[in-house]
Design an enzyme around this catalytic site. Sequence first.
Site, PDB file in Angstrom:
ATOM      1  N   GLY A  47     -18.653  19.572 -16.618  1.00 47.87           N
ATOM      2  CA  GLY A  47     -19.644  19.124 -15.864  1.00 47.87           C
ATOM      3  C   GLY A  47     -20.198  20.222 -14.969  1.00 47.87           C
ATOM      4  O   GLY A  47     -19.257  20.568 -14.225  1.00 47.87           O
ATOM      5  N   THR A  48     -21.471  20.195 -14.662  1.00 45.88           N
ATOM      6  CA  THR A  48     -22.157  21.205 -13.469  1.00 45.88           C
ATOM      7  C   THR A  48     -23.426  20.623 -13.381  1.00 45.88           C
ATOM      8  O   THR A  48     -23.984  19.749 -14.038  1.00 45.88           O
ATOM      9  CB  THR A  48     -22.528  22.658 -14.217  1.00 45.88           C
ATOM     10  OG1 THR A  48     -23.073  22.380 -15.482  1.00 45.88           O
ATOM     11  CG2 THR A  48     -21.117  23.283 -14.867  1.00 45.88           C
ATOM     12  N   THR A  49     -24.213  20.716 -12.283  1.00 48.38           N
ATOM     13  CA  THR A  49     -24.054  21.583 -11.160  1.00 48.38           C
ATOM     14  C   THR A  49     -24.080  20.628  -9.934  1.00 48.38           C
ATOM     15  O   THR A  49     -24.832  19.665 -10.298  1.00 48.38           O
ATOM     16  CB  THR A  49     -25.088  22.430 -11.202  1.00 48.38           C
ATOM     17  OG1 THR A  49     -25.199  23.441 -12.253  1.00 48.38           O
ATOM     18  CG2 THR A  49     -25.093  23.390  -9.837  1.00 48.38           C
TER      19      THR A  49
ATOM     20  N   ASP B  67     -26.007  16.986 -11.179  1.00 53.47           N
ATOM     21  CA  ASP B  67     -27.085  16.666 -12.378  1.00 53.47           C
ATOM     22  C   ASP B  67     -26.275  15.929 -13.400  1.00 53.47           C
ATOM     23  O   ASP B  67     -25.140  15.429 -12.889  1.00 53.47           O
ATOM     24  CB  ASP B  67     -27.620  18.000 -13.025  1.00 53.47           C
ATOM     25  CG  ASP B  67     -26.458  18.694 -13.928  1.00 53.47           C
ATOM     26  OD1 ASP B  67     -25.399  18.744 -13.287  1.00 53.47           O
ATOM     27  OD2 ASP B  67     -26.406  18.729 -15.141  1.00 53.47           O
TER      28      ASP B  67
ATOM     29  N   LYS C 122     -21.374  12.720 -11.672  1.00 51.80           N
ATOM     30  CA  LYS C 122     -20.617  13.660 -10.917  1.00 51.80           C
ATOM     31  C   LYS C 122     -20.378  13.558  -9.476  1.00 51.80           C
ATOM     32  O   LYS C 122     -19.801  14.196  -8.938  1.00 51.80           O
ATOM     33  CB  LYS C 122     -21.003  15.022 -11.263  1.00 51.80           C
ATOM     34  CG  LYS C 122     -21.335  15.076 -12.870  1.00 51.80           C
ATOM     35  CD  LYS C 122     -22.017  16.620 -13.207  1.00 51.80           C
ATOM     36  CE  LYS C 122     -22.567  16.799 -14.547  1.00 51.80           C
ATOM     37  NZ  LYS C 122     -23.439  18.074 -14.535  1.00 51.80           N
TER      38      LYS C 122
END
Length: 280
Positions: free
Chosen positions: A53-55, A70, A86
């Site tokens: 997972g990002t960001t 995101d 997230k």
Amino acid sequence: MPPENSDPSGRLPLAFTATGNASFLDFLAAHAPGMLPIGRGLPVGEVPASPHGTTIVACSFEGGVVMAGDRRATMGSMIASREIEKVFPADEYSAIGIAGTAGLALELVRLFQLELEHYEKIEGTLLSLDGKANRLATMIRGSLGLAMQGLAVVPLFAGYDLDRRAGRIFSYDVTGGRYEEREHHSVGSGAVFARGSLKKLWWPGMTPSDAVRTVLHALVDAADDDSATGGPDLARRIWPVVATVTAEGYRRVDDDALTAAVVEVESARRATGATGGDQR
């Protein structure tokens, strides 16, 4: 008939009566170490593929902080999920955002939430914001073995300091190093692009709505240049998770407010050549 491992006298097991401290992690380590996610290692060999997972971005405003993440998770060059969340409440006055190996990160978040809740119940008061940041650093340090095998978790932590009456932001590295950030910060694969956007668009004395627009701009800028970061999806109506933390506590921005903010951000970017411009 009582269970085979029960005490014939009817007394509670030692785990429920022994005097200990206010740390749920220490409680598990003493009585059920196998349930701890930290400290585990993997067999030597190829690291299995797993969603990442990002960001995550965060910035302070007058009276608090805002954090946004995101919704995209990737597995190599593939999109593993378009709707992963997230950003989570750590407790009533703090938020945690995750970047890195998604499964381990979510487990870390759940354990951190339990750690803070356990402390509050045992001590009858909230742990200080510095104390929360330090406890998270200890948990991350315990997962160093997994990080060295390619399964790193690097969260972003932010909250409202009830003593200082201000929002504060903390970043970490895989060794458990804790660093307090001024004004704004970002972690994840799109962090370098998001930080550039935050430097350009942040200003002192922002209102909560200003801060929400700023973190949305930062995520869109990150999505422009980082394939692992997903921007707002107008077609599917999938928005970033955005939350504010103030003296009133953790509040997730609802979809209706996010829809209006996303439309405003997109209009501003079209009007200024997709740079976001000056929002003041």
